[in-house]
Write a protein that holds these residues in place. Structure first.
Motif, PDB file in Angstrom:
ATOM      1  N   ARG A   1      12.384  -5.726  -9.976  1.00 39.31           N
ATOM      2  CA  ARG A   1      11.188  -5.519  -9.163  1.00 39.31           C
ATOM      3  C   ARG A   1      10.678  -4.076  -9.259  1.00 39.31           C
ATOM      4  NH1 ARG A   1      15.568  -5.015  -6.111  1.00 39.31           N
ATOM      5  NH2 ARG A   1      15.663  -3.399  -4.489  1.00 39.31           N
ATOM      6  N   THR A   2       9.386  -3.940  -9.211  1.00 37.20           N
ATOM      7  CA  THR A   2       8.744  -2.627  -9.203  1.00 37.20           C
ATOM      8  C   THR A   2       7.791  -2.479  -8.028  1.00 37.20           C
ATOM      9  OG1 THR A   2       6.978  -3.420 -10.647  1.00 37.20           O
ATOM     10  CG2 THR A   2       8.895  -2.393 -11.710  1.00 37.20           C
ATOM     11  N   LYS A   3       7.718  -3.494  -7.204  1.00 37.82           N
ATOM     12  CA  LYS A   3       6.800  -3.506  -6.065  1.00 37.82           C
ATOM     13  C   LYS A   3       7.374  -4.443  -5.005  1.00 37.82           C
ATOM     14  CE  LYS A   3       3.663  -5.004  -8.892  1.00 37.82           C
ATOM     15  NZ  LYS A   3       2.417  -5.524  -9.511  1.00 37.82           N
TER      16      LYS A   3
ATOM     17  N   ARG B   1       0.819  -1.220   0.000  1.00 34.56           N
ATOM     18  CA  ARG B   1       0.000   0.000   0.000  1.00 34.56           C
ATOM     19  C   ARG B   1       0.847   1.261   0.000  1.00 34.56           C
ATOM     20  NH1 ARG B   1      -2.632  -1.576   3.894  1.00 34.56           N
ATOM     21  NH2 ARG B   1      -1.865  -0.279   5.603  1.00 34.56           N
ATOM     22  N   HIS B   2       1.987   1.211   0.678  1.00 33.59           N
ATOM     23  CA  HIS B   2       2.817   2.408   0.806  1.00 33.59           C
ATOM     24  C   HIS B   2       4.062   2.384  -0.081  1.00 33.59           C
ATOM     25  CE1 HIS B   2       0.237   3.876   3.937  1.00 33.59           C
ATOM     26  NE2 HIS B   2       0.510   2.871   4.746  1.00 33.59           N
ATOM     27  N   GLY B   3       4.154   1.419  -0.978  1.00 36.02           N
ATOM     28  CA  GLY B   3       5.266   1.406  -1.929  1.00 36.02           C
ATOM     29  C   GLY B   3       6.625   1.174  -1.313  1.00 36.02           C
ATOM     30  N   VAL B   4       6.704   0.289  -0.332  1.00 33.81           N
ATOM     31  CA  VAL B   4       7.972   0.000   0.343  1.00 33.81           C
ATOM     32  C   VAL B   4       8.846  -0.872  -0.560  1.00 33.81           C
ATOM     33  CG1 VAL B   4       9.018  -1.169   2.319  1.00 33.81           C
ATOM     34  CG2 VAL B   4       6.953   0.216   2.632  1.00 33.81           C
ATOM     35  N   ASP B   5      10.110  -0.495  -0.701  1.00 37.38           N
ATOM     36  CA  ASP B   5      11.053  -1.296  -1.486  1.00 37.38           C
ATOM     37  C   ASP B   5      11.634  -2.375  -0.580  1.00 37.38           C
ATOM     38  OD1 ASP B   5      12.786  -2.345  -3.320  1.00 37.38           O
ATOM     39  OD2 ASP B   5      14.144  -0.629  -3.360  1.00 37.38           O
TER      40      ASP B   5
END
Length: 540
Positions: A520-522, A451-455
């Motif tokens: 990876r993008t997510k 949800r918060h775009g954590v790498d």
């Protein structure tokens, strides 16, 4: 100004930019104002425990205050494990906790919140009146830093819409300062150090700043001493010629030989607990000097020959000066022979027991270590996999290493990883969990990461069991069936939650998944299948 606007503004006035939480009727308006009016960032967790753990991860990677917020009653009781972890971790956290209306004693969610908080070991501060909110918040923040533990600020819900006159409060905290040691205490310590022939310098989390690192290396060079760290100071001396690694039960063979032959241990910012000292065995038949800025840390876990109160950098440099003035010669304990042994490699040889349907954990961790750039944050959950993982995965500095075992709990890693990322967003996060820990506390907060775009890349070391219990049954020749589980396939579950999931049964599939990591993008999850019987064998 309305009360909920005042508390949001006061947070900003204290430099708070990030808050983790779960909304309820006692905190929703203050968090709305924190984002809309105060310019802060509010990150929602799935569980209140996860919100406090995220604040812990944030504080660990930034060295600053972690802040979380929950509503009242069951929301607060959900945070008890996270608060206890923060207490044991000595992490400065402020938890803004709503409370039921003061006059409503029959409220369904009414409980004695102060008693709940104090039972966890955390501190408690009450917002006394709407008008005192800025002063009460300032006190909670001051206590969190000064006491190095979570402090809960209790906020009655019926204050939210009351009008007050905003009165800003200046921060009370005094920044870190150099503390020069007492000459008499230092004289006793230097006397021991000067007479040593085989000294080792040990650094803990309390000596992990760049300034302390440089000063300890100057002292090591002056003495001709090798260096080591506690687990919490992990990789402080990475790349140094005479780096022995972790001191204690996790030490490799060359380091253990060196520790056992040493006649003097000089510890800076290290607690000398039973793991660091291997139940005290690594302190036997040697003199021990302990330097710490905190008086209460000296002699807390192990009785030493000389205790010095002072900051690591100032004390180390002062010792060098005194040794120079006394004309003490270097010992040569950090010898060319030791350097050769360390350069030859310290990884223990093992037989790879990977199969077509399982991966040997040591092989998996070696591949993970090599697949990621060195500049990463490593977050570890708890479980049987942890012993190998402590030493297999490196970090660029101690602040980039977050382990979550201070309370001996599993399931705390994923939420810590979320907070750790926002504390150091320039670094990707490697999070390692067991299957039991991930199901207990990681699954929901993986969706928070999405949800918060954590790498983050999550590695689930999946042996389909509660490993510590499995090995106890196995060691007693008992059936371990009740400690085993048939979990869902975590790869598709991660994808369904909005991330990218991979399931790995063998080394070839792991290599393929690690290749995908670079694209990876997510948030990504890699479910690595292990054999519980192989993992139960400590010699592997």
């Amino acid at each position: 100004m309305l009360f909920h606007e005042a508390i949001a503004r006061a947070l900003a006035d204290h430099g708070v930019t990030t808050v983790f939480g779960v909304l309820g009727d006692a905190n929703l308006y203050m968090m709305d104002s924190f984002q809309r009016d105060a310019g802060g960032h509010y990150y929602s967790a799935c569980n209140e425990n996860g919100a406090v753990l995220a604040a812990n991860g944030y504080a660990r990677t930034t060295g600053r205050l972690g802040v979380a917020t929950v509503t009242h009653g069951p929301a607060l009781t959900n945070t008890v494990t996270a608060l206890a972890e923060g207490v044991r971790d000595h992490t400065p956290i402020v938890l803004l906790a709503g409370d039921t209306p003061v006059a409503d004693h029959t409220n369904l969610q009414n409980i004695p919140q102060r008693e709940v908080v104090l039972a966890s070991g955390a501190g408690f501060e009450q917002v006394r009146t709407p008008q005192t909110v800025t002063e009460d918040l300032a006190t909670a923040i001051y206590r969190a830093y000064a006491e190095s533990r979570p402090v809960v600020l209790n906020v009655p819900v019926d204050f939210q819409w009351q009008e007050i006159e905003y009165q800003g409060v200046r921060p009370r905290l005094i920044g870190t300062q150099a503390v020069r040691p007492d000459p008499a205490a230092l004289d006793a310590a230097v006397g021991i150090i000067a007479s040593a022939r085989r000294p080792v310098i040990l650094a803990g989390r309390g000596a992990s700043t760049p300034e302390a690192r440089a000063a300890l290396l100057r002292l090591a060079d002056r003495l001709g001493a090798p260096v080591a760290t506690t687990l919490r100071g992990k990789d402080l001396f990475r790349g140094e010629r005479f780096n022995l690694g972790i001191h204690g039960t996790l030490a490799h063979a060359v380091a253990l030989d060196t520790f056992n032959s040493s006649d003097c241990l000089i510890a800076f910012g290290a607690g000398l607990n039973r793991w660091t000292t291997a139940e005290g065995s690594l302190l036997a038949k040697k003199h021990v000097v302990q330097v710490d800025i905190d008086r209460d840390s000296i002699n807390r876990w192990s009785v030493v020959d000389a205790g010095v109160i002072g900051d690591a950098a100032t004390t180390a440099d002062t010792i060098v000066t005194w040794l120079d003035e006394a004309g003490v010669k270097p010992t040569g304990f950090a010898s060319p022979e030791l350097a050769e042994r360390l350069a030859a490699g310290t990884d223990a040889e093992y037989t790879d027991k990977s199969t077509e349907v399982t991966v040997d954990i040591r092989t998996a961790l070696t591949m993970i270590e090599e697949a990621f750039p060195a500049d990463r944050t490593v977050v570890l959950d708890g479980g049987r996999f942890i012993r190998h993982t402590f030493t297999a995965l490196s970090v660029p500095e101690p602040k980039a290493f977050v382990h979550t075992l201070n309370f001996g709990a599993i399931g705390l890693g994923m939420a810590n990883a979320v907070g750790a990322y926002f504390g150091a967003p320039e670094r990707p996060v490697v999070m390692v969990a067991g299957d039991g820990g991930f199901m207990l506390g990681g699954l929901a907060e993986f969706s928070t990461a999405v949800r918060h775009g954590v790498d983050v890349v999550v590695f689930v070391m999946n042996d389909g069991a509660y490993g510590a219990e499995y090995i106890q049954f196995q060691n007693k020749n008992m059936d371990p069936a009740i400690s085993t589980f048939t979990w869902p396939d975590f790869g598709p579950v991660a994808t369904a939650l909005g991330g990218e999931g991979h399931t790995v049964h063998n080394v070839a599939e792991l290599q393929e998944a690690l290749t995908a990591v670079g694209r990876r993008t997510k948030p990504m999850l890699i479910d690595i299948k292990l054999d519980p019987a192989v993992q139960a064998d400590p010699e592997g």
